[in-house]
Every structure is written in structure tokens, then in C-alpha cells.
Design a protein around this motif. Structure first.
Motif, PDB file in Angstrom:
ATOM      1  N   LYS A   1      -9.305  29.912  32.664  1.00 39.14           N
ATOM      2  CA  LYS A   1      -8.042  30.566  32.421  1.00 39.14           C
ATOM      3  C   LYS A   1      -8.201  32.176  32.806  1.00 39.14           C
ATOM      4  CE  LYS A   1      -6.239  27.903  28.753  1.00 39.14           C
ATOM      5  NZ  LYS A   1      -5.993  28.108  27.229  1.00 39.14           N
ATOM      6  N   ASN A   2      -9.223  32.543  32.761  1.00 38.70           N
ATOM      7  CA  ASN A   2      -9.899  34.071  33.032  1.00 38.70           C
ATOM      8  C   ASN A   2     -11.192  34.124  33.826  1.00 38.70           C
ATOM      9  OD1 ASN A   2     -11.456  33.442  31.109  1.00 38.70           O
ATOM     10  ND2 ASN A   2     -10.480  34.862  29.470  1.00 38.70           N
ATOM     11  N   THR A   3     -11.470  35.242  34.358  1.00 43.44           N
ATOM     12  CA  THR A   3     -12.643  35.465  35.343  1.00 43.44           C
ATOM     13  C   THR A   3     -13.907  35.321  34.238  1.00 43.44           C
ATOM     14  OG1 THR A   3     -11.545  36.938  36.398  1.00 43.44           O
ATOM     15  CG2 THR A   3     -13.722  36.902  36.741  1.00 43.44           C
TER      16      THR A   3
ATOM     17  N   ARG B   1      -8.250  27.502  38.799  1.00 45.94           N
ATOM     18  CA  ARG B   1      -7.346  28.489  37.893  1.00 45.94           C
ATOM     19  C   ARG B   1      -6.256  27.706  37.222  1.00 45.94           C
ATOM     20  NH1 ARG B   1      -4.441  34.107  39.635  1.00 45.94           N
ATOM     21  NH2 ARG B   1      -3.534  34.450  37.748  1.00 45.94           N
TER      22      ARG B   1
ATOM     23  N   ASN C   1      -2.950  31.274  28.237  1.00 48.05           N
ATOM     24  CA  ASN C   1      -3.436  32.558  27.510  1.00 48.05           C
ATOM     25  C   ASN C   1      -4.848  32.422  27.293  1.00 48.05           C
ATOM     26  OD1 ASN C   1      -0.820  33.823  27.125  1.00 48.05           O
ATOM     27  ND2 ASN C   1      -0.646  32.779  25.097  1.00 48.05           N
ATOM     28  N   ALA C   2      -5.620  33.602  27.420  1.00 47.41           N
ATOM     29  CA  ALA C   2      -6.784  33.635  27.581  1.00 47.41           C
ATOM     30  C   ALA C   2      -7.662  33.258  25.875  1.00 47.41           C
ATOM     31  CB  ALA C   2      -7.513  35.251  27.731  1.00 47.41           C
TER      32      ALA C   2
ATOM     33  N   GLN D   1     -14.732  40.242  28.192  1.00 43.64           N
ATOM     34  CA  GLN D   1     -13.323  40.355  27.622  1.00 43.64           C
ATOM     35  C   GLN D   1     -12.696  41.825  28.314  1.00 43.64           C
ATOM     36  OE1 GLN D   1     -13.316  39.529  23.687  1.00 43.64           O
ATOM     37  NE2 GLN D   1     -12.633  37.388  23.982  1.00 43.64           N
TER      38      GLN D   1
ATOM     39  N   ASP E   1     -11.958  41.651  31.895  1.00 49.79           N
ATOM     40  CA  ASP E   1     -10.763  40.826  32.093  1.00 49.79           C
ATOM     41  C   ASP E   1      -9.674  41.646  31.867  1.00 49.79           C
ATOM     42  OD1 ASP E   1     -12.141  38.941  32.592  1.00 49.79           O
ATOM     43  OD2 ASP E   1     -11.828  37.724  30.839  1.00 49.79           O
ATOM     44  N   GLU E   2      -9.652  42.413  30.925  1.00 50.72           N
ATOM     45  CA  GLU E   2      -8.634  43.286  30.494  1.00 50.72           C
ATOM     46  C   GLU E   2      -8.364  44.358  31.397  1.00 50.72           C
ATOM     47  OE1 GLU E   2      -7.393  46.186  26.681  1.00 50.72           O
ATOM     48  OE2 GLU E   2      -8.415  44.329  26.098  1.00 50.72           O
TER      49      GLU E   2
ATOM     50  N   GLY F   1      -7.724  42.173  34.967  1.00 47.96           N
ATOM     51  CA  GLY F   1      -6.835  41.052  35.146  1.00 47.96           C
ATOM     52  C   GLY F   1      -7.642  39.805  35.769  1.00 47.96           C
ATOM     53  N   PRO F   2      -7.019  38.658  35.502  1.00 55.84           N
ATOM     54  CA  PRO F   2      -7.656  37.330  35.949  1.00 55.84           C
ATOM     55  C   PRO F   2      -7.830  37.312  37.438  1.00 55.84           C
ATOM     56  CG  PRO F   2      -5.327  36.957  35.164  1.00 55.84           C
ATOM     57  CD  PRO F   2      -5.746  38.046  34.853  1.00 55.84           C
TER      58      PRO F   2
ATOM     59  N   GLU G   1      -4.680  39.797  24.109  1.00 54.64           N
ATOM     60  CA  GLU G   1      -3.397  39.355  24.299  1.00 54.64           C
ATOM     61  C   GLU G   1      -2.307  40.124  23.980  1.00 54.64           C
ATOM     62  OE1 GLU G   1      -2.491  37.158  27.104  1.00 54.64           O
ATOM     63  OE2 GLU G   1      -4.591  37.164  27.267  1.00 54.64           O
TER      64      GLU G   1
END
Length: 920
Positions: free
Chosen positions: A14-16, A41, A45-46, A70, A73-74, A77-78, A748
Motif C-alpha cells: 500500500k505504500n513505498t 500496488r 490506508n497505510a 513512515q 512516506d508522508e 506519498g506512495p 493518516e
């Protein structure tokens, strides 16, 4: 067919950060050059890591890396090219990236890209031990398996424990029907021969996990040969393994999506079973039974839901034709009360086939008795215990000491259990009082059924008792020593055709007090403590220090507190009152971090204690009374999971809950007597007082104090034409608590409906122009649990942003109009007779159970102190309307305020103090 690589690892991410963690793990594997990575992908939600998850990652040495990942990621973005981690992965020829949000057929795309002889499916963040792939390769080549299963490195939860125990017990020539109790839901632990893999029809981008679980199930129960690698070298690493379960469990428990779970997953498993393609039928039925059990739980909690009721027929049909009823007995996922019901209804003759295992379920000796409260009063022992009573039994309970029996009086029904819409058991709470003069030899619990009295053997002790099974704690009272006595007894085993010998503490031994005997018991206790590792050694030292200090203690110790990082609430006000009006024989302390602004003021009044320090923990064990606006772990248990090492010193601590606000909603789930055991529960209104007895709080009248909150005494008027927006928080926005018990904001937050609403409200040009026109300042005061996200809001210079340095008392004084949602601070404002607007844009989700309480007696439309708006536009218009009228309160709301409060004076502190002295 010869393939280019040995393995293909399909990673759903869901995320990198999740994908990159798995990618780096594989790249560090000795066989990395022969492993293809297919990165998919997917939507969702992460993952929000809880404090427990972070502790697990810390043990793995991954906590800091995870937090840094994290943060990246923030920031990016993914799956963004500006993220160097993503660019690194895309450059690797061994990695193929598939954007599931754009791909029309993920299953076909994967199938066309696979180059590995063997294939496994994992979740972003999973990894493998260094020897895992080599062991899997050996297993396939030497044993000719179609499917190989390896053990899991992860938190020791029931699914992981069951999976790993299964791997350890699975013999070389065994089949899934020989050992049927494997659920196949921990899909990262499965690897398949690519050419023999039966693919699912589709892999959906939103519920891909259901498709993978279905594919794993189909292949496992119908394969030619399955092997299990039980060695310690070959493991799949699944930190925070609950994320795997959370995805489908959240789906089935949401009644609006239960149908999706059934149609996309469970129905397909049913159809596959009916097609007769399953080779290992017993294991296949065990898996189906597990998911039907989960579905039955949802139906029981929602008995009026029409769509759910229709699934009851499917469950009934499955059970009627269940070929292996012993699966019900062996299942770890069906409660004993439901096993009794199912066996009685569907398989009444099963005891003929499995007499001992059936006895292990049916025998009332297996009923658990939970001692919840065991207190010493002036007259004797007061005991409150609960028993889960199956629907078919009608019994009485008592406590026996010497030759005397003391009848237990039923007081409450704490919980109900059921299968679909049938109630199968209730957990009932009983009370017994035994005078000191009646205590002889031993104390035990017993049941009376059809005139026969039998001891209860399966006894457990809760946190409000002085006993713990792990350590031989004891009490000295009225010339007697009381201690749980360990005795052996035989029970029927579920797994074997024999009896197990187990050690149970099902009675309390009573011995005359002797100094020598006390020293021996103390030596045994201390020896057991020292065997508990470092926590036990700390407990030994703390207990010794407490004994030394207690012998020299001359005054009562009262501990006051609010939040660990902030005062400015009822705890601080009450502390000030006691310091300014000294109580003879009492020494007050305030628990707060010493680097806070409040601590620098409070230290001028009295002693300050750092939360969770050695001094705090020792004072907690020595204290005679705690008074706090909070009821979190700082206040009730600073020792965390090691409280059992100190239970005899803390089981009867007195806590006066001053409250953080008026209890207008039902908070009985966490504030009830058996979860918090409050000595005093401060309330403010007659409605609030009545609600404590109408909901399941279980407190007697002597523990509920209608006094008003202490902070009401310090409310004043000093208006500055402020319109203050002051919302409460949402538990769903949090990623858990830190070591101090402070809630942390999840990553999130910035994408939440909550953030978007208030960000738009604070930047509404229409609102801001109107505030300038009428001479008002818009202020924003975030809840303490969301203050860490304050920097994320767009900051218009016309808006005044407040933070933890702002005093609530000053905010209430200076504000002319308050805008809140569900926060009880509205009552403080109403106490000052000022206007309020409620912005409730997410009312349905807020009271759906995602927060820490449910809707209570207070109806905002009927009882509220202002208008209720549910849109951004409506909220803006209402605020402007009030500003245009100089924030004058309307008559109907003024009358509600006048009718609400039991007291409108400045004597709340005095009343609280009077109640304390009456009950001490």
C-alpha cells in the motif's frame, strides 16, 4: 517448463516503505540473484503501528528504520518517482512493478510475468530469514511437494502460535487430514510450485487479500503433497502480523461489508467444497468452520440485520452435514459455551465416539470462575466473582470456608454469548461477604446443582485481587495468613485419550499468623520474583524499598494528576485546593512531567513527581488516595503488564475519578467497576448521575458523587470577542499510546475527514471576512491528542492558533462563542452561560464504536446548549449568525443550561473533599 528464476515473490503493498522493507530483505538473501520480485500496488490506508507493534519492531532492531520510512512516506506519498527508494527499486531488473490501481487484470498480468519455479505471496513489510529460500528449495527438490509451509517470526498471537505449533507437530508422512487444525490465512508462510498452482479467477485491487487467501486454501486442501518445514532457520518474518487478519476481520465485522466478505470469499470456499475437488476434506471443513464461527459472531451482535440473518441458513446447512464433528471440540476459536450448544444441537451422540474429549467440553468442572474483586473490609472478606453459565444449566454458587457455606448473591449480568441469534451463555456476577470470625482452614468457591455441591476448580484472579498465579503472593489479616494453595488435579484432555495433571490454585489456604511462617512465605515470594527476570528483580527491590518507607510513613499520601504532559484540569484544581487548605495528616503530590509550564507553577504549592519514575512508582504503592481527571495507565497502573508482581500492594488502591468532562455518552465499556474499580466517580448533573446506574457501570451509590467538577470553581468571565473552535479527538486518528500512556497521532491524520473539515472551516473566506466585519477573532484549540498535527493545518494570519501553553480556564473566560463537536468542554462553557454551536459532520461514524464510547443519554438536539450543524456550510452560516447578534445566547438554550447543573456555586472542591472524608 524451465523457468529463469528459482523463486517469484509477489509483494502486495500500500505504500513505498512496506514494499521497500520486503525488497531490501530479499536483496540481502544469499539467493537474491535467483529471486524475482513482482511488486503490486494495492488500495487501502497505510498500516498504523500501535505502541505494541513498535515494541515488537524495537526487539527486531527495526523501530527507528520504520519510523524514518513512515516519515518519508508522508513526505513523498506512495510510489512516487521523487522518492529515491522507489527509483532504486524500479532500476532493479529483478523487480517488476504493477500498478494495481490502473491494471485491469492483476491475476493475468502476474501470471504472464512470473519467471520463478516456485512462487509465494506476501504483504509489504514481510521478510524472510536468510536460510528460508534455500530450505524451501531443498524441500521441493527432495520431497517432491506441491506446497511448502514454513514457520512464522512474529508476535506470539493465537494464529501465529497455532501455525507454528502445527509446523512443529506435522510429521514427515503426515497429511492435512492427520493434523487438520491449520487455517491457511497466514499466506506469506506458503510457497507453491508455479506450474501446479491453481490460480484464482481474479485479484481485485481493493480486496486482493481475500483472493490470495482463497487461492492458498484451494491449493493447500487439494494438492498432491504438502510439506512443512519446522526448522528454526527457515522462517517468514511478519512483524505486526495482526495487519493480515485486520484486513478481512474489519470487512466481516462491518455489517455494511459483511456481504462482500461472504460473496467474495466464503461463498467461493463453499462452492469449491461442494464441487468435490477437495482432497483433505477434514482440513477444508476446519477452515470453513472457522469462518462460519466468525460470521456467527457478527450475526449474534446484529440480530436484527436482515441480510446477516440470511447467512444463518448457510451456517446451519454446513453444520448439519459436517462429516467431522470433532472439529468443533478441537477448535481453539469456538468458545466453550458455543461448543456445548453446537454439540447438543447437532451431535448429541458425539460422546460415544469421543468420550474423553466430549467430557472435557461438557464437564462443569471446566467452567471458569473469575475472581474480580477480593477486598478486606472492616467486617470481613468481600468477594465479587463471575462465571460464564451455559444456557442449559441452572445453578447456585457459594463460598465455603471450614464447615460453613456462604451463599453467593447474583447482582449483574456482565456479558452475553451466542451462536447466530441463539444466546448460549451469560456471564453473571456474584457477591459474597464472609465475616472474619467465619474464616477457617481454607476458602474456596463451589456450585450447587440439583442438590449436589461441587468445588469450582478453574479459578482465576483478576487485577483487583491480591493474588497472582505467577507469584505466590499472600495477605496478613486479623491474625491470619491467606494464600492461594496450589493443588494437582486430573482433567480430560482434548487432544489425547488420557488425563492431564495440572496445578491449580482453586482454593485459598488460611493459616494462623506466625513470624516464622511469614518469613518463609516472604522468602518463597521473593524467590519467585527473582525468577521472573529483570522485571522480577526490579519488583524485589521496589517492594523492599516500599516496606522500608512504609515503616517510616507518618502521613497519608495523596497523588494528584491530570495528563502526564499537562495540568490545567480537575486534578490541578483539586491539588491547589488541598495545598491552599491543608489537610491534617496528608501529604499531597502532583504527578506531571517536570519540563511542562504547569510544573513550574505547581512546584511552588507542593511536591512534583515525574511520571513513571522510581519515585512515582514507589509513591503509587504507598499512596492512600489518587485523584485525577484521567483514568489511564499512569493513574491506575504505572507498572504495565508487570502489575501482577505488585498486585498484593495495589489491588485495593483508591482512585477518585474527577473526570476530564461531563459524562454525556456511554463510557461504561472502559469505566465500569471491573475495569477501573473507582473509589469515587465525580459527576455534575442529575442526568449524568442517573446514567451511571442506567448503563453498565456496576457501581453502588456510595461510589458515585454528585459534587460538580473542581474546575467549575475557577471559571470566570473575561470576554475578548473570540470565537473558539474546540473539537474533541477520534480514537481512529490514533496509532496507539506511547510508553507514558499518551495517545499518538497516526500518519493518516492529514487525509482524515476530521482534518479536512476543520482545515476547511479555519480557512473559510466567508467566515473570516464576517469575523473581520463584526470584530471577532477566530481561534482554534486542538484536543491534546491531536496537537502534534497542528503544523499540518493551513494557517491564515487572521486565525489565532492555540496550543498546550494556553490555559483552558483562560480560553473559556475569553471566548464569546464556542464551536465544538461532541466535546464535554461544552458543559464548562454552558456553566458560564455562553452560546455554543455543535459541528457534527461525522456523527454516524463517531458513535459507530470506532471511538472509546457510544451514544448515551444526552441528545444534542433535545438537550444540547446550541444548534447542531452537520455540514461545513451550515456551521459557517451559524457562526456568522451569532457574530452578527453580538454572540447573544438564545432563551431556550439558556433555560437548558439553568436546568442542567446540580450546582451553580463555587464549592465543587469542597464537596469533593467532604465526600472523600466521609468514605475514607
Amino acid at each position: 517448463m524451465t523457468r529463469e528464476d528459482d523463486f517469484s515473490v509477489v509483494v502486495f503493498a500500500k505504500n513505498t516503505s512496506g514494499l521497500y522493507r520486503t525488497y531490501r530483505n530479499i536483496k540481502q538473501n544469499p539467493l537474491a540473484d535467483t529471486i524475482q520480485i513482482l511488486a503490486v500496488r494495492v488500495e487501502g490506508n497505510a498500516d498504523q503501528f500501535s505502541q505494541s507493534d513498535l515494541k515488537e519492531l524495537q526487539l527486531l532492531g527495526e523501530k527507528e528504520k520504520t519510523l524514518q520510512a513512515q516519515a518519508m512516506d508522508e513526505k513523498f506519498g506512495p510510489f512516487q518517482m521523487k522518492d529515491k527508494r522507489f527509483r532504486e527499486m524500479l532500476k532493479d531488473p529483478k523487480l517488476i512493478y504493477i500498478d494495481g490501481s490502473e491494471c485491469q487484470d492483476i491475476a493475468s498480468e502476474l501470471y504472464s510475468q512470473i519467471t520463478g519455479t516456485y512462487i509465494t505471496f506476501v504483504r509489504g513489510g514481510n521478510g524472510f530469514s536468510k536460510e528460508a529460500f534455500r530450505e524451501l528449495q531443498r524441500c521441493f527438490q527432495e520431497e517432491g511437494s506441491d506446497v511448502a509451509v514454513i514457520k512464522i517470526d512474529g508476535k506470539d498471537s493465537l494464529p501465529v502460535k497455532e501455525h507454528n505449533n502445527y509446523c512443529d507437530s506435522f510429521g514427515k508422512d503426515a497429511t492435512l487430514d492427520d493434523h487438520a487444525c491449520l487455517l491457511h490465512q497466514m499466506y506469506p508462510a506458503y510457497t507453491f510450485v508455479t506450474e501446479k498452482l491453481k490460480w484464482t479467477k481474479e485479484i481485485r485491487k481493493d480486496t486482493w487479500y481475500l483472493d490470495i487467501m482463497e487461492m492458498v486454501y484451494r491449493n493447500a486442501v487439494s494438492c498432491g503433497k504438502i510439506s512443512v518445514i519446522s526448522g528454526e532457520n527457515a522462517r517468514v518474518q511478519i512483524p505486526a502480523e495482526h495487519f493480515i487478519r485486520d484486513e478481512w476481520e474489519n470487512l466481516i465485522q462491518d455489517t455494511e461489508q459483511t456481504g462482500m466478505f461472504y460473496e467474495r470469499f466464503l461463498k467461493r470456499l463453499e462452492e469449491y467444497r461442494k464441487q468435490g475437488k477437495i482432497r483433505f476434506v477434514k482440513n477444508g471443513d476446519y477452515v470453513l468452520l472457522y469462518y462460519y464461527t466468525k460470521l456467527a459472531e457478527v450475526i449474534f451482535r446484529n440480530p436484527e440485520h436482515v441480510e446477516l440473518i440470511s447467512y444463518e441458513r448457510n451456517i446451519d446447512e454446513f453444520l448439519k452435514h459436517l462429516e467431522f464433528p470433532e472439529l468443533i471440540i478441537f477448535s481453539h476459536h469456538i468458545g466453550r459455551e458455543n461448543k456445548l450448544y453446537l454439540l447438543h444441537k447437532y451431535f448429541p451422540d458425539i460422546n460415544k465416539r469421543y468420550p474423553r474429549q466430549t467430557e472435557a467440553v461438557m464437564d462443569s468442572e471446566q467452567d471458569e470462575l473469575n475472581v474480580r474483586i477480593f477486598q478486606l473490609t472492616d467486617e470481613g472478606i468481600h468477594c465479587e466473582f463471575s462465571v460464564v453459565e451455559p444456557w442449559m444449566r441452572n445453578r447456585e454458587f457459594c463460598m465455603i470456608t471450614g464447615e460453613r457455606r456462604y451463599k453467593a448473591v447474583w447482582r449483574y449480568t456482565l456479558d452475553r454469548f451466542g451462536w447466530c441469534r441463539k444466546e448460549t451463555a451469560t456471564e453473571k456476577l456474584y457477591l459474597v461477604d464472609i465475616p472474619y470470625g467465619g474464616i477457617h482452614d481454607s476458602v474456596c468457591w463451589a456450585e450447587k446443582e440439583q442438590g449436589h455441591i461441587r468445588k469450582m476448580y478453574n479459578v482465576s484472579y483478576g487485577k483487583y485481587t491480591p493474588f497472582a498465579k505467577e507469584v505466590p503472593l499472600f495477605l496478613h489479616v486479623r491474625g491470619m495468613l491467606l494464600l492461594p494453595a496450589g493443588k494437582k488435579r486430573s482433567i480430560s484432555s482434548l487432544e489425547e485419550q488420557n488425563e492431564d495433571q495440572i496445578q491449580e490454585q482453586y482454593e485459598i489456604c488460611v493459616k494462623p499468623y506466625r513470624i516464622g511462617r511469614t518469613l518463609i512465605l516472604g522468602w518463597k515470594r521473593d524467590r519467585a520474583l527473582l525468577l521472573q527476570g529483570l522485571p522480577g528483580k526490579k519488583a524485589f527491590f521496589v517492594r523492599w524499598l516500599c516496606a522500608w518507607k512504609r515503616a517510616r510513613k507518618k502521613k497519608q499520601i495523596w497523588l494528584f494528576s491530570d495528563r502526564v504532559n499537562r495540568g490545567d484540569d480537575n486534578g490541578e484544581v483539586m491539588f491547589r485546593y488541598v495545598c491552599e487548605n491543608p489537610v491534617s495528616g496528608v501529604k499531597p503530590y502532583f504527578v506531571i512531567s517536570k519540563n511542562t509550564p504547569e510544573s513550574r507553577e505547581l512546584v511552588k504549592l507542593g511536591k512534583i513527581v515525574e511520571p513513571f519514575s522510581w519515585n512515582h512508582k514507589i509513591l503509587f504503592l504507598l499512596n492512600d488516595l489518587s485523584l485525577s481527571s484521567q483514568a489511564n495507565k499512569t493513574v491506575v497502573n504505572p507498572f504495565g503488564s508487570f502489575e501482577y508482581l505488585y498486585r498484593d500492594l495495589m489491588y485495593n488502591k483508591k482512585l477518585v475519578f474527577l473526570q476530564h468532562g461531563v459524562t454525556k455518552d456511554n463510557q461504561s465499556q472502559w469505566l465500569n467497576k471491573y475495569n477501573r474499580n473507582l473509589f469515587g466517580f465525580v459527576v455534575n448533573t442529575k442526568q449524568e448521575y442517573d446514567s451511571i446506574f442506567n448503563y453498565d457501570y456496576y457501581y453502588p451509590a456510595k461510589n458515585v458523587w454528585l459534587t460538580g467538577m473542581p474546575r467549575f470553581d475557577r471559571l470566570v468571565h473575561a470576554e475578548r470577542k473570540y470565537v473558539t473552535i474546540m473539537p474533541t479527538w477520534r480514537k481512529s486518528l490514533s496509532s496507539g499510546t506511547d510508553d507514558r500512556g499518551v495517545w499518538k497521532l497516526g500518519e493518516e491524520f492529514v487525509h482524515s475527514e476530521y482534518f479536512c473539515f476543520y482545515n476547511d472551516l479555519l480557512n473559510s473566506e466567508k467566515l473570516l471576512k464576517a469575523s473581520e466585519k463584526y470584530g471577532y477573532t477566530i481561534c482554534f484549540m486542538p484536543h491534546p491528542n491531536t496537537v502534534d498535527g497542528l503544523h499540518l493545518f493551513r494557517r491564515d494570519p487572521r486565525v489565532k492558533f492555540l496550543d498546550s501553553s494556553s490555559s483552558y480556564r483562560e480560553i473559556f473566560a475569553q471566548t464569546d462563542l464556542m464551536v465544538t463537536d461532541y466535546s464535554s468542554v461544552a458543559f464548562d462553557f454552558a456553566y458560564l452561560r455562553k452560546p455554543i454551536v455543535y459541528a457534527q459532520f461525522d456523527r454516524e461514524s463517531f458513535f459507530s464504536g470506532s471511538h472509546s464510547y457510544t451514544e448515551g443519554y444526552f441528545d444534542y438536539e433535545r438537550d444540547g446548549f446550541g444548534e447542531v450543524e452537520d455540514t461545513l456550510e451550515g456551521t459557517v452560516e451559524r457562526i456568522i449568525e451569532y457574530m452578527a447578534s453580538d454572540c447573544q445566547i438564545k432563551e431556550k438554550y439558556l433555560k437548558r443550561m439553568d436546568d442542567t447543573f446540580a450546582f451553580n456555586d463555587r464549592n465543587c472542591c469542597r464537596r469533593v473533599y467532604k465526600k472523600i472524608m466521609e468514605n475514607m
